[in-house]
Design an enzyme around this catalytic site. Structure first.
Site, mmCIF file in Angstrom:
data_model
loop_
_atom_site.group_PDB
_atom_site.id
_atom_site.type_symbol
_atom_site.label_atom_id
_atom_site.label_comp_id
_atom_site.label_asym_id
_atom_site.label_seq_id
_atom_site.Cartn_x
_atom_site.Cartn_y
_atom_site.Cartn_z
ATOM 1 C CD GLU A 109 -40.631 27.189 17.962
ATOM 2 O OE1 GLU A 109 -40.603 28.056 17.366
ATOM 3 O OE2 GLU A 109 -39.982 26.314 18.320
ATOM 4 N NE ARG B 111 -41.109 35.349 5.866
ATOM 5 C CZ ARG B 111 -41.070 35.705 7.208
ATOM 6 N NH1 ARG B 111 -40.806 36.999 7.498
ATOM 7 N NH2 ARG B 111 -41.275 34.747 8.081
HETATM 8 P P1 AMP Z 1 -46.304 27.926 11.566
HETATM 9 O O1 AMP Z 1 -47.702 28.610 12.250
HETATM 10 O O2 AMP Z 1 -45.402 27.222 12.704
HETATM 11 O O3 AMP Z 1 -46.724 27.060 10.467
HETATM 12 O O4 AMP Z 1 -45.397 29.163 11.148
HETATM 13 C C1 AMP Z 1 -45.816 29.636 9.919
HETATM 14 C C2 AMP Z 1 -45.443 31.157 9.994
HETATM 15 O O5 AMP Z 1 -44.453 31.457 10.654
HETATM 16 C C3 AMP Z 1 -45.207 31.636 8.781
HETATM 17 O O6 AMP Z 1 -45.991 32.799 8.182
HETATM 18 C C4 AMP Z 1 -43.653 31.660 8.379
HETATM 19 O O7 AMP Z 1 -43.339 33.051 7.432
HETATM 20 C C5 AMP Z 1 -43.253 31.965 9.771
HETATM 21 N N1 AMP Z 1 -42.118 30.959 10.060
HETATM 22 C C6 AMP Z 1 -42.284 29.814 10.867
HETATM 23 N N2 AMP Z 1 -40.932 29.161 11.075
HETATM 24 C C7 AMP Z 1 -40.137 29.862 10.173
HETATM 25 C C8 AMP Z 1 -38.727 29.544 9.706
HETATM 26 N N3 AMP Z 1 -38.056 28.505 10.255
HETATM 27 N N4 AMP Z 1 -38.337 30.394 8.779
HETATM 28 C C9 AMP Z 1 -38.964 31.400 8.290
HETATM 29 N N5 AMP Z 1 -40.379 31.774 8.596
HETATM 30 C C10 AMP Z 1 -41.060 30.949 9.450
#
Ligand code: AMP
Length: 176
Positions: free
Chosen positions: A101, A64
């Site tokens: 996670e 995205r």
């Molecule tokens: P993080 O590495 O945990 O910061 O996750 C960020 C990435 O995962 C981004 O590329 C987001 O598009 C996707 N992502 C993580 N959590 C969500 C969520 N609750 N809703 C949509 N996209 C998410």
């Protein structure tokens, strides 16, 4: 940032509970993308934050981050670099692992995507735990780029992802 514009944009973020797995509330931005006015408003927010900065290239995160990042790069008249999940880029790559996670993932960047010393802005739709963007920042530095700012449409503040990106200017528009 205009508060009315932000509230309008917020109406385009749809919560999808238990996607992609139980307990996660997925922030679906497709309602923003399908509305010409909202999509333009979202790109304008990114552009506003790029004003006054010397930026050589935009790096967008798979997938995205491509949608927002490429529109921003087009408008600024600068190059766009896709940072992709492992195995998708055809040429020689640098890679960085990061934790999700559960388990690990890996992001890749073409070795010649950034000329050493170039000023980079990182763009993605959402900052959650910060693992993805921290690994993106590591990769950008590994190939010689200088990360000027990381800009996100959405930030899930309770996950404190910005703590993982300490040395960078972190900007987000819609906070939850
Ligand atoms: P993080 O590495 O945990 O910061 O996750 C960020 C990435 O995962 C981004 O590329 C987001 O598009 C996707 N992502 C993580 N959590 C969500 C969520 N609750 N809703 C949509 N996209 C998410």
């Amino acid at each position: 940032m205009n508060p009315d514009a932000l509230e309008k944009l917020r109406t385009g973020v749809r919560d999808v509970p238990d996607f992609p797995k139980k307990g996660i509330i997925f922030k679906d931005i497709t309602p923003i993308l399908k509305d010409g006015g909202l999509f333009r408003a979202s790109i304008d927010l990114f552009l506003e934050q790029c004003q006054g900065k010397k930026i050589d290239k935009i790096v967008g995160i798979d997938a995205r981050g491509f949608l927002f990042g490429s529109a921003v790069a087009y408008e600024l008249g600068i190059g766009f670099i896709p940072l992709r999940k492992k195995g998708r880029l055809p040429y020689k790559t640098e890679s960085a692992k990061y934790s999700l996670e559960y388990g690990e993932a890996e992001m890749e960047l073409h070795v010649d995507a950034i000329v050493p010393g170039e000023q980079i802005v990182l763009i993605d739709d959402l900052l959650a735990t910060g693992g993805t963007s921290a690994s993106a920042a590591t990769l950008i530095k590994k190939v010689g780029g200088e990360l000027v700012a990381a800009i996100f449409l959405i930030e899930l503040e309770f996950l404190r992802g910005r703590e993982k990106l300490k040395s960078t200017d972190i900007i987000s528009f819609l906070k939850y």
